[in-house]
Scaffold this motif. Structure first.
Motif, short mmCIF file in Angstrom:
data_model
loop_
_atom_site.label_atom_id
_atom_site.label_comp_id
_atom_site.label_asym_id
_atom_site.label_seq_id
_atom_site.Cartn_x
_atom_site.Cartn_y
_atom_site.Cartn_z
N TYR A 60 36.26 40.10 44.28
CA TYR A 60 36.12 38.95 45.56
C TYR A 60 37.18 37.89 44.85
O TYR A 60 36.47 37.42 44.20
N PRO A 61 36.74 36.90 46.50
CA PRO A 61 36.94 37.89 47.70
C PRO A 61 38.12 39.24 48.29
O PRO A 61 39.05 38.60 46.71
N ASN A 62 38.14 39.73 48.71
CA ASN A 62 39.83 40.86 48.62
C ASN A 62 40.22 40.90 50.01
O ASN A 62 38.88 41.94 50.63
N PRO A 63 40.59 40.19 50.66
CA PRO A 63 41.79 39.49 50.15
C PRO A 63 41.24 37.89 50.19
O PRO A 63 40.33 37.60 50.19
N VAL A 64 42.17 37.31 49.00
CA VAL A 64 42.03 36.81 48.17
C VAL A 64 42.59 34.73 49.34
O VAL A 64 44.04 35.44 49.96
N VAL A 65 42.12 34.21 50.06
CA VAL A 65 42.40 33.15 50.92
C VAL A 65 42.32 31.64 50.75
O VAL A 65 43.13 30.43 51.04
N ASN B 221 52.57 34.40 45.87
CA ASN B 221 52.59 34.48 47.20
C ASN B 221 51.84 36.18 48.44
O ASN B 221 51.19 36.35 47.47
N THR B 222 51.92 35.48 49.20
CA THR B 222 50.82 36.24 50.73
C THR B 222 51.84 37.67 49.76
O THR B 222 52.65 37.88 49.58
N GLY B 223 50.67 38.84 49.12
CA GLY B 223 51.18 40.17 49.78
C GLY B 223 50.00 40.95 48.67
O GLY B 223 49.23 40.30 48.39
N VAL B 224 51.02 42.44 48.21
CA VAL B 224 49.94 42.85 47.27
C VAL B 224 49.89 43.26 46.11
O VAL B 224 50.89 42.89 45.45
N TYR B 225 48.35 42.99 45.01
CA TYR B 225 48.91 43.36 43.43
C TYR B 225 48.46 44.54 42.92
O TYR B 225 47.31 44.75 43.78
N MET B 226 48.75 44.48 42.07
CA MET B 226 47.39 45.49 40.49
C MET B 226 46.68 44.33 39.99
O MET B 226 47.71 43.11 39.18
N VAL B 227 45.35 44.14 39.74
CA VAL B 227 44.89 43.42 38.64
C VAL B 227 44.65 44.41 37.47
O VAL B 227 43.61 45.50 38.18
N ARG B 228 44.96 44.14 36.10
CA ARG B 228 44.84 44.74 35.69
C ARG B 228 43.06 43.97 34.53
O ARG B 228 43.67 43.12 34.01
N ILE B 229 42.15 44.27 34.29
CA ILE B 229 40.78 43.80 33.21
C ILE B 229 40.58 44.70 32.31
O ILE B 229 39.83 45.54 32.44
N THR B 230 40.79 43.65 30.44
CA THR B 230 39.88 44.28 29.77
C THR B 230 38.71 43.65 29.15
O THR B 230 39.03 42.47 29.23
N GLU B 231 37.87 43.89 29.41
CA GLU B 231 36.44 43.79 28.86
C GLU B 231 35.97 44.51 27.41
O GLU B 231 35.58 45.92 28.17
N GLU B 232 35.93 43.85 26.45
CA GLU B 232 35.34 44.42 26.01
C GLU B 232 35.88 45.81 25.17
O GLU B 232 34.68 47.37 25.26
N GLY B 233 36.47 46.23 24.93
CA GLY B 233 37.80 46.93 24.82
C GLY B 233 37.43 48.44 25.99
O GLY B 233 38.55 49.78 25.91
N LYS B 234 37.31 48.19 27.66
CA LYS B 234 37.63 48.80 28.10
C LYS B 234 38.16 48.76 29.49
O LYS B 234 38.14 47.24 29.32
N LYS C 299 42.45 47.66 39.41
CA LYS C 299 41.59 47.02 40.95
C LYS C 299 43.10 46.71 41.89
O LYS C 299 43.82 45.62 41.32
N LYS C 300 43.35 46.69 43.42
CA LYS C 300 44.26 46.29 43.92
C LYS C 300 43.80 44.91 44.43
O LYS C 300 42.54 44.84 45.17
N LEU C 301 44.91 44.33 44.55
CA LEU C 301 44.68 43.43 45.19
C LEU C 301 44.93 42.19 45.84
O LEU C 301 46.23 42.66 46.23
N VAL C 302 44.86 42.25 46.72
CA VAL C 302 45.65 41.56 48.22
C VAL C 302 45.37 39.55 48.19
O VAL C 302 44.38 39.41 48.12
N ILE C 303 46.31 39.16 48.53
CA ILE C 303 46.73 37.61 48.78
C ILE C 303 47.02 37.28 50.54
O ILE C 303 48.23 37.69 50.30
N ARG C 304 46.03 36.22 50.99
CA ARG C 304 46.81 36.37 52.06
C ARG C 304 47.38 34.52 51.43
O ARG C 304 46.60 33.49 51.14
#
Length: 331
Positions: free
Chosen positions: A262-267, A309-322, A326-331
Motif C-alpha cells: 500500500y498505497p496502491n496506486p502510489v501517489v 514513471n506513471t504506469g502499471v508494474y509488477m512487483v516481486r517480493i521474496t521473503e524467507e524463501g517464499k 503483485k500488480k503495482l500502479v504508479i501515479r
C-alpha cells in the motif's frame, strides 16, 4: 488513452507475469492477463473453455488457440532471466490442418524463447528454440521441428513422425547457450529425466544471446499458409528440465503470510510492504515489457519508487524463501 490502458490492466483477472507458467485460469484476451502483445493485431489471442488433457499431467484452467490467419504475437516473462540452458514446455493439439497445406517443406514456427534488447524501451530482438509445424505426409497429420535461431542458411530440423490431429501432445524444447543448439522432445516422460531429444538443431549462425527472459506464442502467415489452428495449454518456461516436465503446473510462488502492499496506486513515491514476519525481503519491480526497473533488499517496509514513471508494474517480493507477485500502479 493512457488512463484507459491502465484501467484495463487493473480490472484484469489473475496475472501470471512473473510465474513462468500459465494454465490460462481466466477468460478473455491473453494481453489482459499477464501476457504482452509485441506484434500484430492486439487482442486476437484469447482463452477457450476447457483444458487439454494429457496422461500423467495435472491440468486446470482453460486453454488458448492460435487461429489461422491471425497476426498477434504475445510473450510471457520468466520469473528470472535464464542463462546456460533454457527450457519451455506446452500441451498442443491440432483440431484440423487448416492453414498448413502449403507448409510441407519449411513450415512455420509458433512457440519460442525471446530475448530483450538493451535499448530503451527494450524490444524482443532474438528468438531461440523456435518450434516449427508443417503438414505431414499423410492426410490429417503434421510434423514438428526445431530451429536454434536465425542467421546463415538456418533450416529447422523436423521429426519424420506424422502426428495426428485431434490428439494432445506434450512438447519440451531446450536452448543450450554454450553450443547454440536447440532440442525438441515430443511426449517425454512426465517427471522423468532428460533423455535423448526427438530432434536437435544448430543450423542458425547468429550468436546465442546471453540470456532469455520470454516465452513467445506466434501467429504467422496467411489463413492458408501459416501456423494454422493450434490449441495450446499448460505452458512453462524455466531453467531446468524438472521444472517444465513435472506432473503439476507450478507457479514459482509460495504464500507470504500477511502480505500487503500500500498505497496502491502510489501517489507520493513511497510503497509500503508489510508481512507477518517483517523479515528482510528482496523487492524487484518490472515494467509492462518485462524490463527490471528496481531491485533492492531491505529490512524496512518502505520502498522508494519515486523514480518510476506513471504506469502499471509488477512487483516481486521474496521473503524467507517464499515469493509472491503483485500488480503495482504508479501515479
Amino acid at each position: 488513452m493512457k488512463k484507459l490502458y491502465i484501467l484495463s490492466l487493473l480490472i484484469a483477472s489473475t496475472v501470471t507475469f512473473a510465474q513462468g507458467s500459465d494454465s490460462f485460469p481466466y477468460s478473455g484476451t491473453l494481453n489482459a492477463n499477464g501476457w504482452q502483445t509485441h506484434s500484430g493485431i492486439s487482442g486476437q489471442m484469447t482463452t477457450l473453455s476447457g483444458s487439454l488433457n494429457y496422461s500423467g499431467l495435472t491440468t486446470s484452467g482453460n486453454q488458448t488457440q492460435i487461429v489461422a490467419g491471425n497476426t498477434e504475437d504475445v510473450n510471457l516473462t520468466s520469473a528470472t532471466a535464464l542463462t546456460g540452458a533454457a527450457y519451455y514446455s506446452a500441451l498442443i493439439n491440432l483440431p484440423n490442418v487448416t492453414g498448413q497445406a502449403a507448409n510441407t517443406t519449411t513450415g512455420n514456427y509458433f512457440l519460442m524463447l525471446g530475448t530483450l534488447s538493451s535499448t530503451t524501451p527494450p524490444t524482443l530482438t532474438v528468438f531461440s528454440a523456435r518450434l516449427y509445424i508443417r503438414a505431414g505426409s499423410a492426410a490429417d497429420t503434421f510434423n514438428l521441428g526445431i530451429l536454434n535461431g536465425s542467421g546463415g542458411t538456418a533450416a529447422p530440423s523436423f521429426s519424420s513422425v506424422d502426428y495426428s490431429i485431434n490428439t494432445t501432445y506434450f512438447v519440451v524444447a531446450k536452448f543450450d547457450f554454450t553450443t547454440n543448439t536447440a532440442s525438441l522432445w515430443v511426449n517425454p516422460a512426465i517427471g522423468g529425466t532428460e533423455g535423448t531429444a526427438t530432434v536437435t538443431n544448430a543450423t542458425g549462425t547468429t550468436a546465442a544471446p546471453a540470456q532469455v527472459e520470454k516465452l513467445v506464442i506466434r501467429e504467422a502467415g496467411t489463413a492458408t499458409a501459416g501456423t494454422g489452428n493450434i490449441q495450446i495449454d499448460e505452458v512453462r518456461i524455466g531453467g531446468t528440465w524438472e521444472y517444465v516436465t513435472s506432473n503439476v503446473l507450478r507457479t514459482n510462488q509460495s504464500e507470504i503470510s500477511g502480505l500487503s502492499i500500500y498505497p496502491n496506486p502510489v501517489v507520493n513515491g513511497t510503497l509500503f510492504i508489510n508481512t507477518d514476519a517483517n523479515a528482510e525481503k528482496t523487492v524487484t519491480v518490472f515494467d509492462v515489457l518485462g524490463k527490471q526497473v528496481l531491485n533492492t533488499t531491505t529490512s524496512t517496509n518502505a520502498i522508494n519508487v519515486s523514480h518510476l514513471n506513471t504506469g502499471v508494474y509488477m512487483v516481486r517480493i521474496t521473503e524467507e524463501g517464499k515469493t509472491a507477485t503483485k500488480k503495482l500502479v504508479i501515479r
